[in-house]
Write an enzyme that holds these catalytic residues in place. Structure first.
Site, PDB file in Angstrom:
ATOM      1  N   GLY A  15      -0.855  13.834  -8.628  1.00  0.00           N
ATOM      2  CA  GLY A  15      -1.838  14.706  -8.338  1.00  0.00           C
ATOM      3  C   GLY A  15      -2.363  15.361  -9.350  1.00  0.00           C
ATOM      4  O   GLY A  15      -3.570  15.831  -9.605  1.00  0.00           O
ATOM      5  N   ASN A 121       2.985   4.941  -1.455  1.00  0.00           N
ATOM      6  CA  ASN A 121       3.682   3.687  -1.130  1.00  0.00           C
ATOM      7  C   ASN A 121       4.568   3.548   0.252  1.00  0.00           C
ATOM      8  O   ASN A 121       4.661   4.838   0.649  1.00  0.00           O
ATOM      9  CB  ASN A 121       4.737   3.459  -2.299  1.00  0.00           C
ATOM     10  CG  ASN A 121       4.048   2.837  -3.379  1.00  0.00           C
ATOM     11  OD1 ASN A 121       3.091   1.921  -3.370  1.00  0.00           O
ATOM     12  ND2 ASN A 121       4.452   3.197  -4.683  1.00  0.00           N
ATOM     13  N   HIS A 176       1.436  -4.855  -3.161  1.00  0.00           N
ATOM     14  CA  HIS A 176       1.663  -3.915  -4.430  1.00  0.00           C
ATOM     15  C   HIS A 176       3.286  -3.818  -4.278  1.00  0.00           C
ATOM     16  O   HIS A 176       3.846  -2.807  -3.514  1.00  0.00           O
ATOM     17  CB  HIS A 176       1.157  -2.516  -4.325  1.00  0.00           C
ATOM     18  CG  HIS A 176       1.303  -1.703  -5.490  1.00  0.00           C
ATOM     19  ND1 HIS A 176       1.232  -2.129  -6.745  1.00  0.00           N
ATOM     20  CD2 HIS A 176       2.004  -0.711  -5.568  1.00  0.00           C
ATOM     21  CE1 HIS A 176       1.712  -1.175  -7.457  1.00  0.00           C
ATOM     22  NE2 HIS A 176       2.194  -0.146  -6.810  1.00  0.00           N
TER      23      HIS A 176
END
Length: 321
Positions: A15, A121, A176
């Site tokens: 971030g 994730n 991913h």
């Protein structure tokens, strides 16, 4: 003319790096959000104080109330728990699914017209859940994975061939995770396919397979080295490339986790595929021809993502809609 507004949901390492990069590129005014009060405010102030030195004009603010993201043009979601050594991305599922539910509600209420890029994730399952929790149009919610995985592949190839990273194009499809599919046949050096470079003696098939495997393990390699967290510079740069394509209507061809509704034989799932990103969000999904081996690898990757989505439904049955 008012500047664009970029909301960064999650003010950890990714971030903060996102905020810095968005400022440097003058993509718009930036709001850092985090439930840990003080962190987004502190990082916002720190980065803002770099702007006179680095020569960019952007307002950076920090907040712990979702109301601060109201009217955002782009939301980039990094909220959640990062990987630690020995963990797979999938180990984060239960914790981060609950975070996505909260984030989805916040975006739905305050930024329903935003282009949303998810980084949390396990990526493919989290972006799928985030779209369902938020109710935003499927073409306006995407996952950042393919740009990062392709960037890692490009770097390793450039190092192997001792050429500029700018002259390497590479595609990575699928989820991913460990089953991602780096496509050597569609990857090139200055337009020359990798398969031709094998025939030219630049690299052996065995060495190329080692590079492909290192690409699959790219995130885990960094987690193992850092020991206390996961990658953040390259993931942030990858998400900013996607945000810039949307905000500037660049029509970039970028691999990302996009919602499939029949393409590649996949329905109602987010999987990494080549897309065109412009002012309409995901404006097109590009279906490339896959040979038998590539299709088998892609289908295996899709199966792994499907398993994660089923696990999400087990935790949050409302996702079955």
């Amino acid at each position: 003319m008012a500047r664009n507004k970029i909301a960064l949901i999650g003010s950890g390492m990714i971030g903060g790096t996102l905020a810095h990069l968005a400022g440097l590129k003058e993509l718009g005014d930036i709001v850092l959000f985090d439930i840990a009060d003080g962190i987004p405010q502190g990082k916002g102030l720190d980065i803002a104080q770099s702007s006179p030195v680095e020569g960019f004009d952007a307002t950076l603010t920090g907040a712990s109330d979702y109301a601060a993201i109201e009217g955002a043009d782009v939301c980039i979601v990094t909220a959640g728990v990062p990987r630690k050594p020995g963990m797979s991305r999938d180990d984060l599922l239960g914790i981060n699914l609950k975070v996505m539910e909260q984030v989805g509600a916040g975006i739905k209420k305050y930024a329903p017209n935003a282009f949303v890029i998810c980084i949390t994730n396990p990526l493919d399952a989290m972006v799928w859940a985030l779209q369902k929790f938020s109710g935003l149009p499927k073409n306006k919610v995407v996952g950042m994975a393919g740009v990062l995985d392709s960037s890692r592949f490009r770097l390793f190839l450039a190092q192997e061939f001792n050429v500029s990273v700018q002259d390497i194009t590479a595609f990575v499809l699928g989820g991913h995770g460990d089953t991602m599919v780096p496509l050597a046949r569609y990857s090139t050096v200055a337009g020359i396919p990798l398969t031709d470079l094998v025939q030219m003696g630049w690299v052996t098939k065995e060495r190329l397979e080692e590079i492909i495997q290192r690409t699959r393990d790219g995130g885990a390699e960094i987690v193992g080295l850092l020991k206390t967290g996961s990658a953040y510079y390259a993931p942030a740069a990858s998400a900013i490339e996607m945000a810039e394509a949307y905000l500037k209507d660049k029509k970039r061809v970028l691999p990302c986790a996009a919602h499939l509704s029949g393409q590649y034989g996949v329905k109602d799932m987010y999987v990494g595929v080549p897309t065109v990103i412009g002012a309409g969000g995901v404006e097109r999904i590009i279906e490339i021809d896959l040979n038998k081996g590539e299709k088998e690898a892609f289908d295996k990757s899709v199966g792994a993502v499907a398993g994660l989505c089923e696990a999400c439904i087990g935790i949050a049955p409302s996702l079955k809609q």
